[in-house]
Design a protein around this motif. Sequence first.
Motif, PDB file in Angstrom:
ATOM      1  N   ALA A 175      -9.362   5.588  12.120  1.00  0.00           N
ATOM      2  CA  ALA A 175     -10.522   4.712  12.330  1.00  0.00           C
ATOM      3  C   ALA A 175     -10.760   3.824  11.110  1.00  0.00           C
ATOM      4  CB  ALA A 175     -11.765   5.549  12.630  1.00  0.00           C
ATOM      5  N   LEU A 176     -10.582   4.396   9.916  1.00  0.00           N
ATOM      6  CA  LEU A 176     -10.755   3.604   8.692  1.00  0.00           C
ATOM      7  C   LEU A 176      -9.709   2.508   8.590  1.00  0.00           C
ATOM      8  CD1 LEU A 176     -11.608   6.455   6.166  1.00  0.00           C
ATOM      9  CD2 LEU A 176     -13.104   4.538   6.754  1.00  0.00           C
ATOM     10  N   LYS A 177      -8.466   2.835   8.916  1.00  0.00           N
ATOM     11  CA  LYS A 177      -7.394   1.827   8.861  1.00  0.00           C
ATOM     12  C   LYS A 177      -7.662   0.683   9.825  1.00  0.00           C
ATOM     13  CE  LYS A 177      -3.150   3.449   8.841  1.00  0.00           C
ATOM     14  NZ  LYS A 177      -2.007   4.337   9.172  1.00  0.00           N
ATOM     15  N   ARG A 178      -8.144   1.023  11.036  1.00  0.00           N
ATOM     16  CA  ARG A 178      -8.440  -0.033  12.005  1.00  0.00           C
ATOM     17  C   ARG A 178      -9.621  -0.876  11.553  1.00  0.00           C
ATOM     18  NH1 ARG A 178      -6.995   4.320  15.249  1.00  0.00           N
ATOM     19  NH2 ARG A 178      -9.154   4.948  15.661  1.00  0.00           N
ATOM     20  N   ALA A 179     -10.610  -0.238  10.919  1.00  0.00           N
ATOM     21  CA  ALA A 179     -11.767  -0.988  10.420  1.00  0.00           C
ATOM     22  C   ALA A 179     -11.353  -1.930   9.289  1.00  0.00           C
ATOM     23  CB  ALA A 179     -12.857  -0.026   9.944  1.00  0.00           C
ATOM     24  N   TRP A 191     -18.602  -7.656   4.216  1.00  0.00           N
ATOM     25  CA  TRP A 191     -17.334  -7.636   3.465  1.00  0.00           C
ATOM     26  C   TRP A 191     -17.260  -8.827   2.514  1.00  0.00           C
ATOM     27  CZ3 TRP A 191     -13.220  -4.237   3.226  1.00  0.00           C
ATOM     28  CH2 TRP A 191     -11.999  -4.720   2.775  1.00  0.00           C
ATOM     29  N   VAL A 192     -17.604 -10.006   3.008  1.00  0.00           N
ATOM     30  CA  VAL A 192     -17.573 -11.214   2.177  1.00  0.00           C
ATOM     31  C   VAL A 192     -18.553 -11.080   1.021  1.00  0.00           C
ATOM     32  CG1 VAL A 192     -18.067 -13.690   2.141  1.00  0.00           C
ATOM     33  CG2 VAL A 192     -16.829 -12.699   4.082  1.00  0.00           C
ATOM     34  N   LYS A 193     -19.751 -10.619   1.318  1.00  0.00           N
ATOM     35  CA  LYS A 193     -20.762 -10.478   0.258  1.00  0.00           C
ATOM     36  C   LYS A 193     -20.337  -9.438  -0.771  1.00  0.00           C
ATOM     37  CE  LYS A 193     -25.712  -9.746  -0.488  1.00  0.00           C
ATOM     38  NZ  LYS A 193     -27.026  -9.487   0.147  1.00  0.00           N
ATOM     39  N   PHE A 194     -19.698  -8.355  -0.308  1.00  0.00           N
ATOM     40  CA  PHE A 194     -19.259  -7.281  -1.201  1.00  0.00           C
ATOM     41  C   PHE A 194     -18.350  -7.828  -2.300  1.00  0.00           C
ATOM     42  CE2 PHE A 194     -16.031  -4.104  -2.314  1.00  0.00           C
ATOM     43  CZ  PHE A 194     -16.820  -3.047  -2.738  1.00  0.00           C
ATOM     44  N   PHE A 195     -17.382  -8.665  -1.926  1.00  0.00           N
ATOM     45  CA  PHE A 195     -16.456  -9.209  -2.913  1.00  0.00           C
ATOM     46  C   PHE A 195     -17.035 -10.406  -3.672  1.00  0.00           C
ATOM     47  CE2 PHE A 195     -13.396  -6.931  -0.211  1.00  0.00           C
ATOM     48  CZ  PHE A 195     -12.736  -6.216  -1.186  1.00  0.00           C
ATOM     49  N   THR A 196     -17.809 -11.213  -2.987  1.00  0.00           N
ATOM     50  CA  THR A 196     -18.369 -12.398  -3.638  1.00  0.00           C
ATOM     51  C   THR A 196     -19.231 -12.008  -4.823  1.00  0.00           C
ATOM     52  OG1 THR A 196     -18.376 -13.589  -1.532  1.00  0.00           O
ATOM     53  CG2 THR A 196     -19.759 -14.475  -3.296  1.00  0.00           C
ATOM     54  N   THR A 197     -20.103 -11.013  -4.649  1.00  0.00           N
ATOM     55  CA  THR A 197     -21.016 -10.608  -5.718  1.00  0.00           C
ATOM     56  C   THR A 197     -20.287  -9.986  -6.903  1.00  0.00           C
ATOM     57  OG1 THR A 197     -21.390  -8.502  -4.563  1.00  0.00           O
ATOM     58  CG2 THR A 197     -22.965 -10.278  -4.159  1.00  0.00           C
TER      59      THR A 197
END
Length: 359
Positions: A175-179, A191-197
């Motif tokens: 499930a983690l791999k598919r996510a 996801w975008v915010k996680f890396f942007t910050t």
Amino acid sequence: MEFDERLHALAVKVSSQAAAVETEEATKNAFVMPFISSILGYDVFNPAEVIPEFTADVGIKRGEKVDYAIVHDGDIQILIECKASLGSLKIEHASQLFRYFAATNARIAALTNGVVWQFYTDLDAPNRMDAKPFLVLDLRDVDETVLPELQKLSKANFDLGSIISAAEELKYVGALKRAIAAEFRTPSDEWVKFFTTRVYEGSYTQRVRQQFTALVPKATSQFLSERVNERLKAALTAGDQHPPQTPPVTSIEAAEDDLSQDPEIVTTMEELQGFRIVKAIACAVVDSRRVTQRDAKSYFAVLLDDNNRQPIARLHFNGKQKYLGLLDEEKNETRHPIEALDEIYAHAGSIRSAAARYA
């Protein structure tokens, strides 16, 4: 053929024919029965092993059927529910599996459209099928890491205890791999915010979000490509650490060797990946260190002992249509068109015969 070879051969068939298989019955005949037979190893025409249209009345539900019940050692062990290959699989399709799971001794249930196989067990509550699969196999994109567990479901290797004990980890790792894969394909706002910050010190405004929504997938794609490149280079380097002794090189061979120095020759990732597949197949009959490669303008050669007179296969990947070149005992080449690299596995027998011929 070995288990993985049979699976990849079926995967090639599924990939090429799925679009033409429109009904549930056609899906059963074209994909599901071959999977039960060639992959799981059960005789689909023996009712003592495979029961089609299995009926087990449950409560007030009478006459409902599950498509297949697989019997092992006299007990029903696996229930299979099928849907048409053109449709996507949803948990709503598994209502009959839920009911039958509680009414039989089966601990494994499978929901499939012939292309994707979802395997379930009862981790969350005894005798009650889980809502999420512990193992997912997509024949259009085979995950090699699940094959050892899939093999435990086969008739020759059936090991229910081992399957159940590994199911919880498989369920969550899968499930983690598919996510993660879904985030790589289409990154969510989180996801975008996680890396942007972590790289941008200003305020996370709408403009910044839009800018990084394009940058994050580009960066992850490049990162993955670089890691794959590194792994391939490391593997190829490791394979060259113990070069075999080869016969003296003739002037013809020396001239062809010089091609590798031609600046116009560009070795692509696809060629390297194709080489790794051919090498993996050939190492069943020869030491993997003896399988080498040389790139040229017209084709990418896979050789035994780095000897141009001992070609195992040729990869013609420079045009729009890719070809796998196989040579007979007289060195006459036959080109086989391929659309995907996995189709190389369908020619495993010829590749091994070529390698064994020189060995």
